[in-house]
Structure formats: structure tokens, C-alpha cells
Design an enzyme around this catalytic site. Structure first.
Site, PDB file in Angstrom:
ATOM      1  N   GLY A 157      47.270  46.864  42.992  1.00 21.64           N
ATOM      2  CA  GLY A 157      46.165  46.530  43.899  1.00 21.64           C
ATOM      3  C   GLY A 157      45.821  47.616  44.906  1.00 21.64           C
ATOM      4  N   ASP A 177      41.310  40.829  44.133  1.00 23.54           N
ATOM      5  CA  ASP A 177      42.586  41.060  44.821  1.00 23.54           C
ATOM      6  C   ASP A 177      42.417  41.393  46.313  1.00 23.54           C
ATOM      7  OD1 ASP A 177      44.390  40.648  42.796  1.00 23.54           O
ATOM      8  OD2 ASP A 177      44.648  42.763  42.297  1.00 23.54           O
ATOM      9  N   LYS A 187      50.721  45.566  46.459  1.00 24.13           N
ATOM     10  CA  LYS A 187      51.212  44.182  46.275  1.00 24.13           C
ATOM     11  C   LYS A 187      51.897  44.096  44.916  1.00 24.13           C
ATOM     12  CE  LYS A 187      47.930  42.952  43.044  1.00 24.13           C
ATOM     13  NZ  LYS A 187      48.200  42.728  41.612  1.00 24.13           N
ATOM     14  N   PRO A 226      49.830  54.234  42.707  1.00 27.82           N
ATOM     15  CA  PRO A 226      49.236  54.632  41.431  1.00 27.82           C
ATOM     16  C   PRO A 226      48.105  53.696  41.005  1.00 27.82           C
ATOM     17  CG  PRO A 226      51.419  53.689  41.084  1.00 27.82           C
ATOM     18  CD  PRO A 226      51.233  53.796  42.569  1.00 27.82           C
ATOM     19  N   ILE A 227      47.153  54.266  40.270  1.00 21.22           N
ATOM     20  CA  ILE A 227      45.969  53.516  39.820  1.00 21.22           C
ATOM     21  C   ILE A 227      46.246  52.937  38.425  1.00 21.22           C
ATOM     22  CG2 ILE A 227      43.530  53.840  39.162  1.00 21.22           C
ATOM     23  CD1 ILE A 227      43.487  56.059  41.369  1.00 21.22           C
ATOM     24  N   GLY A 228      45.647  51.769  38.149  1.00 20.84           N
ATOM     25  CA  GLY A 228      45.860  51.142  36.830  1.00 20.84           C
ATOM     26  C   GLY A 228      47.275  50.661  36.672  1.00 20.84           C
ATOM     27  N   ALA A 229      47.877  50.260  37.783  1.00 18.60           N
ATOM     28  CA  ALA A 229      49.293  49.893  37.797  1.00 18.60           C
ATOM     29  C   ALA A 229      49.505  48.409  38.072  1.00 18.60           C
ATOM     30  CB  ALA A 229      50.010  50.722  38.860  1.00 18.60           C
ATOM     31  N   GLY A 238      43.528  50.042  45.047  1.00 23.43           N
ATOM     32  CA  GLY A 238      42.106  50.159  45.393  1.00 23.43           C
ATOM     33  C   GLY A 238      41.673  48.989  46.258  1.00 23.43           C
ATOM     34  N   SER A 239      42.165  47.809  45.922  1.00 22.47           N
ATOM     35  CA  SER A 239      41.814  46.598  46.681  1.00 22.47           C
ATOM     36  C   SER A 239      42.341  46.698  48.113  1.00 22.47           C
ATOM     37  CB  SER A 239      42.441  45.371  46.017  1.00 22.47           C
ATOM     38  OG  SER A 239      42.133  45.335  44.648  1.00 22.47           O
ATOM     39  N   SER A 240      43.541  47.243  48.250  1.00 22.65           N
ATOM     40  CA  SER A 240      44.133  47.384  49.580  1.00 22.65           C
ATOM     41  C   SER A 240      43.338  48.395  50.411  1.00 22.65           C
ATOM     42  CB  SER A 240      45.592  47.842  49.424  1.00 22.65           C
ATOM     43  OG  SER A 240      46.248  47.830  50.656  1.00 22.65           O
TER      44      SER A 240
HETATM   45  C1  LIG Z   1      45.412  41.200  37.718  1.00 22.53           C
HETATM   46  C2  LIG Z   1      45.286  41.003  39.206  1.00 22.53           C
HETATM   47  O1  LIG Z   1      45.639  42.197  39.888  1.00 22.53           O
HETATM   48  C3  LIG Z   1      46.242  39.917  39.654  1.00 22.53           C
HETATM   49  O2  LIG Z   1      46.436  39.926  41.038  1.00 22.53           O
HETATM   50  C4  LIG Z   1      43.862  40.630  39.611  1.00 22.53           C
HETATM   51  O3  LIG Z   1      43.443  39.430  39.006  1.00 22.53           O
HETATM   52  C5  LIG Z   1      42.853  41.737  39.392  1.00 22.53           C
HETATM   53  O4  LIG Z   1      41.971  41.723  40.463  1.00 22.53           O
HETATM   54  P1  LIG Z   1      40.989  42.952  40.785  1.00 22.53           P
HETATM   55  O5  LIG Z   1      41.566  44.213  40.244  1.00 22.53           O
HETATM   56  O6  LIG Z   1      40.648  42.861  42.230  1.00 22.53           O
HETATM   57  O7  LIG Z   1      39.761  42.537  39.887  1.00 22.53           O
HETATM   58  P2  LIG Z   1      38.196  42.817  40.105  1.00 22.53           P
HETATM   59  O8  LIG Z   1      38.007  44.220  40.527  1.00 22.53           O
HETATM   60  O9  LIG Z   1      37.604  41.713  40.922  1.00 22.53           O
HETATM   61  O10 LIG Z   1      37.708  42.636  38.597  1.00 22.53           O
HETATM   62  C6  LIG Z   1      37.922  43.573  37.574  1.00 22.53           C
HETATM   63  C7  LIG Z   1      37.703  42.866  36.243  1.00 22.53           C
HETATM   64  O11 LIG Z   1      38.866  42.062  35.936  1.00 22.53           O
HETATM   65  C8  LIG Z   1      38.487  40.831  35.339  1.00 22.53           C
HETATM   66  N1  LIG Z   1      39.005  39.717  36.163  1.00 22.53           N
HETATM   67  C9  LIG Z   1      39.487  39.941  37.430  1.00 22.53           C
HETATM   68  C10 LIG Z   1      40.012  38.890  38.166  1.00 22.53           C
HETATM   69  C11 LIG Z   1      40.019  37.593  37.583  1.00 22.53           C
HETATM   70  N2  LIG Z   1      40.520  36.551  38.234  1.00 22.53           N
HETATM   71  N3  LIG Z   1      39.531  37.403  36.335  1.00 22.53           N
HETATM   72  C12 LIG Z   1      39.033  38.443  35.607  1.00 22.53           C
HETATM   73  O12 LIG Z   1      38.619  38.257  34.466  1.00 22.53           O
HETATM   74  C13 LIG Z   1      36.972  40.853  35.213  1.00 22.53           C
HETATM   75  O13 LIG Z   1      36.679  41.317  33.925  1.00 22.53           O
HETATM   76  C14 LIG Z   1      36.544  41.884  36.231  1.00 22.53           C
HETATM   77  O14 LIG Z   1      35.358  42.521  35.863  1.00 22.53           O
HETATM   78  N1  LIG Z   2      40.144  53.671  46.618  1.00 20.68           N
HETATM   79  C1  LIG Z   2      40.446  53.435  45.350  1.00 20.68           C
HETATM   80  N2  LIG Z   2      41.727  53.538  44.911  1.00 20.68           N
HETATM   81  C2  LIG Z   2      42.032  53.268  43.625  1.00 20.68           C
HETATM   82  N3  LIG Z   2      41.144  52.935  42.681  1.00 20.68           N
HETATM   83  C3  LIG Z   2      39.857  52.825  43.058  1.00 20.68           C
HETATM   84  C4  LIG Z   2      39.456  53.078  44.400  1.00 20.68           C
HETATM   85  N4  LIG Z   2      38.139  52.889  44.464  1.00 20.68           N
HETATM   86  C5  LIG Z   2      37.727  52.558  43.228  1.00 20.68           C
HETATM   87  N5  LIG Z   2      38.741  52.519  42.359  1.00 20.68           N
HETATM   88  C6  LIG Z   2      38.641  52.141  40.935  1.00 20.68           C
HETATM   89  O1  LIG Z   2      39.277  50.862  40.774  1.00 20.68           O
HETATM   90  C7  LIG Z   2      40.034  50.812  39.578  1.00 20.68           C
HETATM   91  C8  LIG Z   2      41.277  49.917  39.791  1.00 20.68           C
HETATM   92  O2  LIG Z   2      42.050  50.421  40.845  1.00 20.68           O
HETATM   93  P1  LIG Z   2      43.394  49.728  41.359  1.00 20.68           P
HETATM   94  O3  LIG Z   2      44.338  50.805  41.734  1.00 20.68           O
HETATM   95  O4  LIG Z   2      43.091  48.680  42.395  1.00 20.68           O
HETATM   96  O5  LIG Z   2      43.815  48.935  40.074  1.00 20.68           O
HETATM   97  P2  LIG Z   2      45.131  48.409  39.573  1.00 20.68           P
HETATM   98  O6  LIG Z   2      46.245  49.337  39.898  1.00 20.68           O
HETATM   99  O7  LIG Z   2      44.985  48.050  38.135  1.00 20.68           O
HETATM  100  O8  LIG Z   2      45.389  47.122  40.465  1.00 20.68           O
HETATM  101  P3  LIG Z   2      44.953  45.614  40.298  1.00 20.68           P
HETATM  102  O9  LIG Z   2      44.581  45.358  38.883  1.00 20.68           O
HETATM  103  O10 LIG Z   2      46.164  44.882  40.723  1.00 20.68           O
HETATM  104  O11 LIG Z   2      43.814  45.469  41.281  1.00 20.68           O
HETATM  105  C9  LIG Z   2      40.376  52.266  39.229  1.00 20.68           C
HETATM  106  O12 LIG Z   2      40.190  52.455  37.840  1.00 20.68           O
HETATM  107  C10 LIG Z   2      39.409  53.122  40.047  1.00 20.68           C
HETATM  108  O13 LIG Z   2      38.473  53.805  39.251  1.00 20.68           O
END
Ligand SMILES: C[C@](O)(CO)[C@H](O)COP(=O)(O)OP(=O)(O)OC[C@H]1O[C@@H](n2ccc(N)nc2=O)[C@H](O)[C@@H]1O
Ligand SMILES: Nc1ncnc2c1ncn2[C@@H]1O[C@H](COP(=O)(O)OP(=O)(O)OP(=O)(O)O)[C@@H](O)[C@H]1O
Length: 268
Positions: A95, A131, A8, A89-92, A97-99
């Protein structure tokens, strides 16, 4: 059974409030993009997981295994082997991991005929991450609260060319939220996205950009270069580090390869 789990982007993101539970209230538009992981589940003797194309570990924190365990608390699920092919990619801020988590819930629901509705799946998804619920319906959506209160919106970008660039930078979502200053939004995102895309640049912003551009000027540089190449809108997605750009037509962005990994949209 196999499912392609897409990424996303966030078109605008307002962090409006820090909450007592440590989360933040926000307003954003989620939009699905054509970059995919693949999740497959197979019957097995015992629960297991294999990950391909990534250093990510198949440990208890993996969102696919967490999705299985969450459903297994309410349903008598047989053991499965989960195969995950990572491309997002992760940390990007994409979303990925969420997907994967939501795709796993949907695969288990289909494979084992659990009969869960989308609304029920969204409730499970919200327990796995803020997410996650968006990916159940996976359509252009306005999101509020912590990102889990969803209202579908009318937005179709299929006529445009969307490109993403992920610099070699992993940004932790929790860290990004710690450094953001919540603000009262000046713009109604639902209205703003109905304006011509050429106007978005002046109106729609992602609140994470301010702090993260200062910390990582290379992210700001990517956005600047996308505009130089003729993008009509460009922004960091979510809490970064990837930046997306919307072009009116197919555009050669190969000169940006030195700034990170370029992802072009693809059809399956
Ligand atoms: C930045 C976004 O990707 C925008 O869509 C999301 O808000 C992130 O959602 P996400 O990665 O699914 O987040 P989660 O895995 O639920 O939470 C990870 C950490 O992000 C912070 N977190 C997340 C979502 C939110 N609305 N407020 C927060 O402060 C919290 O510290 C939480 O411990
Ligand atoms: N299946 C998975 N794919 C990716 N990351 C995962 C998965 N399961 C657990 N994680 C953990 O979740 C963390 C965040 O992953 P993700 O790729 O969703 O984050 P992101 O790219 O920052 O996206 P967003 O912040 O939008 O959710 C990673 O640091 C990883 O350790």
C-alpha cells in the site's frame, strides 16, 4: 512540512464478491508496519514533484499529485513542490502509493489549515484508492466493502518481530483481482485475530495466495522458509508479492536474502 508514510500488511484477506462496478467486496485486517516513504511539501511558484529512490515517474498518475488536485477542486490551494522519497516497494501489496496519497492529503490539510476532520479526509482518500482511507487513522482496522468501510480493532503486535520479504516480482493489483475466485468466508476475521497468534496459521488466510502461489511458486517458497525459521505466522500481504512473517523474538533471516529484498522493522 514532512511526513513519514508507512506501509501496511493485510492479516487475512477474504475476497467475497465481484461487484457490478468491477471492484470486489472484501474483508481484511489492515495493520501498519514500520517501513516508510517520506513525503514533503514546500511552497513553490508552480505545482511540481520530484521523486527520489525510485524509477516511478512524477506524472499525472502519481497519487501525491492526484491527492493535491483532488483537494484543489474544493479549496484554493497555492502551488507546492512535492518531494517523495520511495522506500516502500511498488507492486508489493504494502500500500505504499496509497499511504503517500493519504500523507499528502494530511500534509496539505495541516499546512494550509483546511480544517478537515479525519472522516472528511477518509472520504477524499477513498476517491484516490481503496487502500487509502486506512492510512488516515493508521491503526489496526477491520475493513469491509471495497476496503473503505473501516472499524478499528484491538490488536497490538508491538511485542513481536515482523519481517517482510519482497521477491523480484511486481504484481498488478487489478490483475490479481481478475484471477481471484470470490468465496463466502468460513471465518470471522475479527474473532480470529483475537485468538493466540500461534493458532492463526490454521485459520487465517489470504484468498490471493491460492492463485498467485500456483503462478509464482517462489512466493509460496518464501512463506515456507519463514516457517522453517520459526515464524509463528506468515502470509502474503494484499495482492502480493511481498510476504510478511511474525516472530516471537528478533530472528536472523539473512539466509533468505537470495529470495528477494528483506525489510526489517525500524523506528524513526
Ligand atoms: C489488495 C489490497 O491492497 C488489499 O488491501 C487492496 O484491495 C488494493 O487496493 P488499492 O491498491 O488501493 O486499489 P485501487 O487503486 O483502488 O484499485 C486498483 C484496481 O484493483 C481492483 N480492486 C481494488 C480494490 C477492490 N476492493 N476490488 C478491486 O477489484 C480494481 O480492478 C481496481 O481498478
Ligand atoms: N506515490 C506512488 N507510489 C507508488 N506507486 C504509485 C504512486 N503513485 C502512483 N503509483 C502507481 O500505483 C501503483 C500501485 O502502487 P502501490 O505501491 O500502492 O501498490 P501495491 O504495492 O501493489 O499496494 P496495494 O495493492 O496494497 O495498494 C503502481 O504501479 C504505481 O504506478
Amino acid at each position: 512540512m514532512l511526513k513519514f508514510a508507512n506501509a501496511k500488511i493485510n492479516i487475512g484477506l477474504h475476497v467475497t464478491e465481484r461487484r457490478a462496478d468491477g471492484y470486489h467486496n472484501l474483508e481484511t485486517i489492515f495493520y501498519p508496519v514500520k517501513i516508510y516513504d517520506a513525503v514533503e511539501i514546500q511552497s513553490a511558484e508552480e505545482l511540481g514533484m520530484e521523486i527520489h529512490g525510485s524509477e516511478l515517474k512524477a506524472d499525472d498518475d502519481n497519487l501525491c499529485l492526484r491527492a493535491y488536485r483532488l483537494l484543489a477542486t474544493d479549496f484554493d490551494l497555492p502551488p507546492v513542490k512535492i518531494h517523495l522519497l520511495k522506500r516502500i516497494p511498488i507492486g508489493a501489496g504494502l500500500g505504499g502509493g496509497s499511504s503517500d496519497a493519504s500523507a499528502t492529503l494530511q500534509l496539505l490539510n495541516d499546512q494550509f489549515k483546511l480544517g478537515l476532520t479525519d472522516t472528511q479526509l477518509e472520504t477524499y482518500a477513498a476517491q484516490l484508492g481503496a487502500d487509502c482511507p486506512f492510512f488516515i487513522q493508521n491503526k489496526a482496522t477491520y475493513a469491509e466493502d471495497i476496503g473503505t468501510k473501516l472499524s478499528p480493532i484491538d490488536l497490538d503486535l508491538s511485542a513481536y518481530y515482523i519481517v517482510l520479504l519482497k521477491p523480484d516480482l511486481h504484481i498488478s493489483t487489478a490483475e490479481a483481482y481478475k484471477n481471484v475466485i470470490p468465496l463466502t468466508p468460513q471465518v470471522d476475521l475479527r474473532r480470529a485475530v483475537q485468538l493466540p497468534i500461534q493458532e492463526w496459521k490454521l485459520i487465517i488466510k489470504n484468498d490471493f495466495e491460492t492463485g498467485l502461489f500456483e503462478l509464482y511458486p517462489q512466493i509460496a517458497e518464501i512463506k515456507r522458509r519463514f516457517y522453517e525459521l520459526g515464524a509463528i505466522y506468515s502470509s502474503m500481504t494484499g495482492s502480493g508479492s511481498a510476504v510478511f512473517a511474525i516472530f516471537e523474538q528478533e530472528t536472523d533471516v539473512s539466509e533468505l536474502n537470495a529470495l528477494g529484498q528483506v525489510f526489517l522493522p525500524m523506528d524513526l
